[in-house]
Structure formats: C-alpha cells, structure tokens
Motif scaffolding. Structure first.
Motif, mmCIF file in Angstrom:
data_model
loop_
_atom_site.group_PDB
_atom_site.id
_atom_site.type_symbol
_atom_site.label_atom_id
_atom_site.label_comp_id
_atom_site.label_asym_id
_atom_site.label_seq_id
_atom_site.Cartn_x
_atom_site.Cartn_y
_atom_site.Cartn_z
ATOM 1 N N VAL A 34 11.482 2.349 1.450
ATOM 2 C CA VAL A 34 11.534 2.768 0.054
ATOM 3 C C VAL A 34 10.403 2.112 -0.743
ATOM 4 C CG1 VAL A 34 13.080 0.984 -0.893
ATOM 5 C CG2 VAL A 34 13.134 3.311 -1.826
ATOM 6 N N ALA B 203 7.333 4.174 -0.039
ATOM 7 C CA ALA B 203 7.374 5.405 -0.823
ATOM 8 C C ALA B 203 7.054 5.126 -2.282
ATOM 9 C CB ALA B 203 8.742 6.066 -0.682
ATOM 10 N N TYR B 204 7.616 4.043 -2.816
ATOM 11 C CA TYR B 204 7.359 3.719 -4.220
ATOM 12 C C TYR B 204 5.885 3.347 -4.436
ATOM 13 C CZ TYR B 204 7.563 1.522 -8.787
ATOM 14 O OH TYR B 204 7.331 1.196 -10.097
ATOM 15 N N CYS C 279 10.021 11.156 -8.349
ATOM 16 C CA CYS C 279 9.891 10.360 -7.122
ATOM 17 C C CYS C 279 10.694 9.065 -7.210
ATOM 18 C CB CYS C 279 8.418 10.054 -6.858
ATOM 19 S SG CYS C 279 7.427 11.504 -6.418
ATOM 20 N N CYS D 146 13.603 7.795 -4.802
ATOM 21 C CA CYS D 146 13.646 6.448 -4.226
ATOM 22 C C CYS D 146 14.936 5.726 -4.603
ATOM 23 C CB CYS D 146 12.436 5.636 -4.704
ATOM 24 S SG CYS D 146 10.852 6.201 -4.056
ATOM 25 N N LEU E 96 9.646 7.712 3.052
ATOM 26 C CA LEU E 96 10.938 8.326 2.766
ATOM 27 C C LEU E 96 11.566 8.887 4.040
ATOM 28 C CD1 LEU E 96 12.569 8.692 0.169
ATOM 29 C CD2 LEU E 96 11.677 11.019 0.030
#
Length: 857
Positions: free
Chosen positions: A178, A181-182, A443, A447, A803
């Motif tokens: 995560v 992804a962030y 997004c 997340c 993700l």
C-alpha cells in the motif's frame, strides 16, 4: 499538436520555398572544379550567433526509480517478446483491406502474458465475492469455523504462534504494497507540477529558436563581405601577388643571365687593371735593367782590378783569386725586357669599351625585370575594376535573396502563436490540478481500503496478543482478547468486500498501463517507434513518406521522423534535419551567384604581356662583343712568361756576395781581404736597391700576364654564352612566357575563387550545424516521453503493481485471520476432561456440550 508542427517546422525556414525554385532555375550552374581549390590562407568568418536552450529533457526519478525498474522487470517477465514492429506495420496496413486470422494469432501470442494475468484477475474478481458469500453463509450455519466452540489440541500454542507470525508477515507486506501504491500516486501529483516547467522551457526555447534564426541568417549573408574584402585586397595587390609569382618563375632563367653579364663588367675592369699593371711593370723593368746592367759592369770591372793586385800572386792566395776571377762573368743580366711586345693597343681598345658603363645597362635590365609587378598591375587595371563591380553586385544579390522571403513576419506570427498557446495551456492548469486532486483522492480511497484491512489486522493482533491468557479457557477469555478476535474477523469481512474491487482496478490499470509501456514507452525510448512511423506507405498507401508529404506535399523526399529526430537531438540545423536543400537549395544559389559566369569570363580573360621587357640593350651586347675583340688574346703571353721566369741576374747576387765574403775570409788579413769584403758589400747593396724592386715588378707582371692569359683564353666562350643566355631569356619572355603567365594567373584565380569556396563551404556547414538549431523539436518529443511515460505510465504501473500485491496478500490474510480469531474470541462451549472412580483412564467428551452431572457433585 499538428498546428505546432506545421508552424514550428515549416514557417521558420520554408516560407516562400516554391517561389525560390523558379528563381534558382536559371542559376543552376556548376562552378569549374579549378575554382574549388582551397587557397593557402584560411579565412576567419567568426562564429554564428548561438542560442542556449533552457530545456534539459532528462529525468532522474530518484529513490522511486527502484520501484520503476522493478515494475519494468516484472513486465519483461510477463512480456519478454521483442517489439513486434513488423506485426504492427502489417496489421496497420492490412486494416485498410481487412486483418487476416494469422495476424490475430501473432498478436495473441505477443499478448499471451497479459491475457493470462488478465484472465486470472478476472477470475479473482468474479470468484472472490462468490467465495465470500458462501463463506458467510457457511459460518452462519455454524460451519467453516462459525461454531463458537474450540477444540483443545496439544499443539494449540504452536498453531496460534504460527498463525500470528504469518499474519504479521502478511500484514507487513500488505503495508509495503500500500505504501508503494501511495508513493506512485503521490509521484503523479508531484510530477504533474513539474510538467509546467517543461511546458514553459520548451515554449521559451521555441521563441528563442524563432528570434535567433533571422539574426543567424543575416550573419551568414553578411560574412560574404569577409570573402569579398579578401578578394578585393588580393586584386588591389595583384601586382605583388600575380606579378611577384611571375617574376619568381622567370627569375630562375633571367637573373643568372643578367648576373653573368654583370660579371663581364667586372672582367673588363680587371682586364684593364691587369693591362695597366703590365705596362707599368714593363716600364719599371726596362728602366731598372739599364741601371742594373751599368752597376754590374762597374762592379765587375772594379772587382777585376782588385784581383789584379800583386797580393794575388802570393802562393795560396793565387788560387783563391783565380777562383773569384772565374765567376766574374756571372755578374750579368739574365732577362731582357726590352724585346717584349707592347700592350698599348689592347689597353687603348679596352679603354674605349669602358667609356660606356655596361653595368648601368645591365642594371636597367634588372630594373625592367623587377618591374614585372607594376606591368601586371597596369595591364589588369580594368579587369580589377570590373571584378569589384561584379562582387558588389553578387553581395547585393545574396542579401536581397535572404530578404525576399517573409521570414521575420512568419517568425513573429509564430512567436505570437506560442505566446497565445502558452496562455491557453496555463488556463487549463487549475482544471488539471482539480482533476489530479480528484484522481489523488480516488487513489487514496483505494489505498484506504487496504489500510482499513491492515488497521483491523494490526488492532486485532494487538488486542488479541495483549488480552490473551493461556490459563483462561475458551469460554472464559477476556474482553480484550475477544475484541481482538472480532477485529480480525472484521478484517476478513472487509477483505472480501474490497478485494474484488481492488483487483478490478488492478486488472484495468495493468492492461492499459502495461501495454502502453510495452507498445509505446519502450519503443519510444529505443526509437523503435520511429521505424514504424517511417515505414514507407505506412500512413497512406499513395504516400511513401508521410513527413515530407505533410510538410512539403512531396512524399518522395527521403525524409523520416527518425532522421529528423537524430539531427535535432544532436542540435543540428533545421536546414539539415528537414533536408531543406531539396526545396530551398541555398548552396546552389550561392554557387550560381558567387561563381558568376561573367566573373569566370573576366578572370579567364586575364592576360599579361611581357613582350615589352628588354633585359640587355643592343648597346650592351655590342660592348660585350667589343670586349672580346680588344686584342687581349693577341698578346704574346709566352714571351712575357719566359723572361719573367729567367730571373733578373744570372746568379743570385746575395749568394754571390756571401760566397765572395767567405773566400775573402780565407785570405790573410790585409788590404786584399778588406777590398774583397768591400766588393761583397757593394754587390749586396746593388741587390737591395735594384734587384729587389725589379723582382717585385716581375712578380706583378707575372700575375697580370697570367690573369690576362686566362681571361683571353675564356673570354670568347664567356661572351658567347652570356649573349646566348640573354637572347634565350629574351626569346622566352617574348614568345614562351605566356605559358608561365597563364600558369601563375590560373593559380591566382584559383586562390581568388578559393576564398568564395571557403565561404560557400562555411555557409553549408553553418546551415547544417549552427543555423536554426532544432534541439527544441527533439526536446519536445523527449519531454512528451518523460511526461507521458516517466511521470504517468511508470507511476500508474507502480500503483497497480503495489495494489496487485496487496490483493494477492489479502488471501493469506483472510485465512490467517480466520484461524487466529479462533484463539482470541470467547467461545460458547468448550471441551472438558473428567476422572471417574471406577475407571483407570480419563473420559473424553468430544461434543460441544456440558459434561454430565455426577452423583457426588
């Protein structure tokens, strides 16, 4: 974007190209190869005004680059096949007439990795909700772990520890996913702000490109003056340059002939001096011979009288006196200079010849020959003025040609267009920021779904671990432990709710972002995509090359996007990048203007006539002939040398005196001895006063006679050779010097035209490398690649990569959470153990019910 290309690539250099072709048609004249010879002196045309562009189309992602490289490696594993250039070209071309099934098979084979993973993702999206629903129903029926009863096992603590460690590990990896992804999500937002810098610098570079181009073109045309001034300087010094070279070429023949003639004047003077010396020496010798003869006769008579003295009749003395008397005849002259021939006649003839200064006549020949530069300058005066007029005309044509196109207005309009475009783009910045904010929020929400699951996992682990009491039975577990178990089950529920949504997002972004990376970004990075664009007849079946067809309406020009990008990437000129010589051949115009046929005709008409040059006047030639006929050769040199070689006297008087004195010493002392010694002294005095001067005169006479003899022997040949050399050189100048003049004139013209050749070569090089350097065009392409691929596509791919890992890790998270929750939640029933008195073993009640009541309870 098409508008940008049209304006940026066409208006800058191509305005009015069609009209230039008609003007160049009658000027397409190839200069002679002799005029392309590089001159000795290299001209300095300075440096074309250069522009420093601001855009640095380079991107270093920093720490997140590790993630980008990881995603690239993953995509390479998914899709290891090389870029299907031929397949794409074939499919695009066949699309116009229908795609064949075999091409579909090749495309499917290329996309096989994406298809397999997409299919697995779709299965995940479809089955996870179904599995979750079945799992819930099953637990509601007190199956699948839904029964609130925990059976006791001996390895229960080990299982609980294993489940807890596995869930912690899974949760940690979920957290890493995560965060990846962030980070990718945040990188998009950060880089979108950097995109504004690229837009600003690229537009400023295009403005600089437009603003500097007219000044660079003006500089090229202005530097014609450098070549012209050098040509004019050489023409002004044509006497020194051309005449000097002609002089140097003829000097090897002319100067030796004149030097030989000049040396004859020295021979004349030396001959005269020698004749005068012979006359003087002869007079001295004739006069001295008379005096010496008288002195010797007197001394001989006196000595004879002394020897007749009565003392000579005594014994031993008689022999000595007789010996001396026998040598008296040696006191006489040996040479006779009165019978030698006179040299007055040759001397008189030579004096007559020397009345005219031959050296002055030869110096006139030197002056006439050294006057060649002035002669050349006078004979080419009209040609020089004509050439100056043509050069001024050519310079005006070059400047006029660069001004005849509306380049500056076009560039001014282009600059205004850029300014307006920048304003329009900047007007969209707030909307872009707002859309990016919405995207960022979306997004972050995605997340947060994973974060929510993580929060329940970690809270459940925390509460369960802190509240767990191993002494407590499953039905007596504490509230904190029970809460931890409930939180873990909550994470299971949210995992089932969110995982299929997350996987849907991952699959969608994977299919789009992965294919863009493999089919667009990678080919753009290694320039393979240009090969597709540049494939003949790719865009239109009737147009071979689309770029020249779009710019010049001539698709047959061998101009490709790849070649244009390479030239612009190396910061070459737009003239070379777009191959504008096919439409706007400025070099051909320069050659037709600089190597003007009229100029060539004028230079070819250069002719220098040296027939009026006289090296030796007829008077000088006559004097040389007269010198040979002065009669020096008729002198009887042998008679002179015979008398000179005889010596002055028959015997050496000093030796005779010494011998006489030695004989006197042998006599008894007395008057006879003294008398003989006195005669010896007298003989020495005669030698000193008369013989020595005569010997000196004889030496001078001998040298003069030998010099005259040598001169007279070589004189006819020398005079003949000098006259022949003079006549040969004059014949060369009068009849054959035209070859030398033509040769040196051609060299001079080659040097003159070489200056123009340097100018045209410099203009060609400057147009190709320094004028209108098109680095902004490649910067635009590179900036688009950086923004689209490095900023967006790489970040999107990293987002779904992180993700997608989370989605996969949710499965073990669900399993471990369900298993571990059993150890933390408070059960309704539990397993019990009891001892009966009548049995030796323990009784096990496996059912989830309370044990039976015993009578003794």
């Amino acid at each position: 974007m098409d508008m940008w290309w049209k304006v940026g690539l066409v208006l800058v250099m191509c305005s009015g190209l069609t009209s230039s072709e008609a003007r160049e048609g009658h000027r397409d004249l190839s200069p002679r190869s002799m005029m392309l010879r590089v001159p000795v002196e290299t001209l300095d045309f300075g440096f074309v005004p250069s522009v420093v562009y601001e855009t640095h189309a380079y991107y270093e992602p920093g720490p997140i680059g590790v993630l980008f490289h990881t995603v690239h490696a993953f995509l390479y594993v998914v899709q290891p096949n090389p870029f299907p250039k031929d397949l794409i070209v074939k499919m695009v071309q066949q699309n116009m007439g229908g795609i064949k099934g075999n091409d579909y098979k090749k495309a499917i084979y290329y996309e096989l990795g994406f298809i397999v993973l997409t299919a697995l993702g779709v299965i995940f999206v479809l089955f996870v909700p179904i599995v979750g629903l079945c799992f819930c129903v099953c637990r509601c029926c007190e199956n699948c772990g839904g029964e609130m009863h925990q059976r006791q096992k001996k390895n229960g603590d080990c299982l609980r520890g294993f489940y807890m460690a596995t869930l912690i590990t899974t949760s940690v990896f979920l957290a890493v996913g995560v965060m990846v992804a962030y980070a990718a999500n945040q990188n998009i937002t950060n880089q979108i702000k950097s995109t504004r810098r690229f837009v600003s610098t690229n537009i400023r570079d295009l403005k600089s490109f437009a603003n500097y181009t007219p000044a660079q073109i003006d500089y090229l045309s202005a530097q014609y003056t450098t070549a012209k001034n050098k040509v004019l300087s050489d023409l002004d010094n044509i006497g020194t340059l051309l005449g000097g070279q002609i002089h140097n070429q003829l000097e090897r023949e002319v100067v030796p002939a004149l030097d030989n003639a000049l040396r004859m004047t020295t021979a004349m003077r030396e001959s005269k001096e020698a004749l005068e010396s012979v006359t003087t020496s002869l007079e001295i010798l004739q006069e001295g011979t008379g005096r010496l003869q008288d002195s010797l006769q007197s001394e001989r008579a006196s000595l004879s009288n002394t020897l007749n003295d009565p003392a000579c009749s005594n014994g031993d003395v008689t022999h000595t006196c007789n010996s001396i008397r026998g040598t008296l005849s040696q006191l006489a002259l040996s040479a006779n200079f009165h019978g030698l021939p006179e040299v007055e006649a040759p001397l008189a003839n030579l004096d007559a010849v020397l009345k005219t200064d031959l050296s002055n006549i030869v110096q006139k020949g030197y002056s006439s020959f050294n006057d060649t530069p002035r002669l050349v300058r006078e004979q080419t005066k009209e040609i020089v003025s004509e050439v100056k007029g043509l050069l001024d005309k050519s310079g005006g044509e070059i400047i006029g040609f660069t001004k005849m196109f509306p380049l500056e207005p076009a560039l001014e309009n282009f600059t205004k267009f850029l300014t307006e475009s920048q304003k329009n783009i900047e007007a969209y910045y707030p909307q872009i920021d707002q859309l990016d904010f919405y995207r960022w929020i979306g997004c972050v929400v995605i997340c947060c779904m994973v974060v929510l699951v993580l929060a329940f996992n970690f809270l459940g682990l925390l509460c369960g671990s802190c509240g767990y009491d191993k002494n407590a039975t499953p039905t007596t577990r504490g509230c904190l432990s029970n809460t931890g178990g409930n939180l873990l089950m909550a994470s299971v529920g949210f995992s089932f709710i969110f995982s299929w949504v997350l996987m849907g997002v991952v699959v969608t972004s994977f299919v789009v972002g992965g294919n863009i990376e493999k089919l667009v970004c990678e080919p753009l990075a290694n320039r393979q995509i240009f090969k597709i664009i540049d494939t003949p007849y790719m865009v239109h079946p009737a147009k071979k090359n689309f770029l020249p067809g779009m710019l010049f309406q001539d698709p047959n020009i061998d101009l490709t996007v790849g070649s244009m990008y390479r030239d612009c990437y190396e910061n070459n000129g737009l003239y070379s990048a777009l191959q504008l010589e096919t439409k706007f051949n400025f070099n051909k115009f320069l050659n037709a203007t600089v190597y003007n046929p009229e100029l060539t005709k004028i230079f070819n008409s250069v002719n220098v006539d040296l027939k009026g040059m006289f090296l030796l006047e007829q008077e000088g030639k006559n004097h040389l002939v007269d010198f040979a006929n002065t009669g020096i050769g008729d002198i009887d040199y042998q008679a002179y040398l015979t008398e000179v070689n005889k010596g002055v006297t028959v015997v050496d008087l000093l030796s005779y005196a010494n011998e006489l004195e030695a004989q006197a010493d042998q006599l008894p002392r007395g008057a006879l001895e003294n008398a003989l010694k006195g005669h010896a002294s007298s003989i020495r005095q005669i030698h000193k006063e008369q013989v020595v001067p005569m010997e000196q005169a004889m030496g001078t006479l001998s040298q003069s006679i030998k010099l005259l003899q040598k001169t007279s022997r070589e004189l006819p040949i020398k005079v003949t050779n000098v006259l022949n050399a003079i006549e040969a050189v004059e014949y060369l100048i009068a009849n054959n010097a035209s070859h030398v003049v033509k040769q040196e004139t051609d060299k001079f013209i080659k040097n003159i035209m070489g200056y123009f050749s340097q100018y045209t070569e410099w203009v060609k090089h400057s147009l190709e490398m320094e004028v209108a350097q098109c680095k902004p065009i490649s910067n635009i392409i590179d900036s688009l690649e950086i923004v689209a691929c490095s900023f967006i596509v790489d970040s999107v791919n990293t987002f779904w990569f992180g993700l997608g890992g989370c989605c996969l890790l949710l499965i073990p998270s669900i399993i471990m959470s369900v298993k571990l929750a059993k150890f933390y939640r408070r059960m309704d029933t539990e397993d019990v153990f009891d001892d009966y008195p009548s049995y030796d073993t323990m009784r096990w009640y496996p059912r989830a019910s309370a044990p039976p009541r015993q009578p003794d309870w």
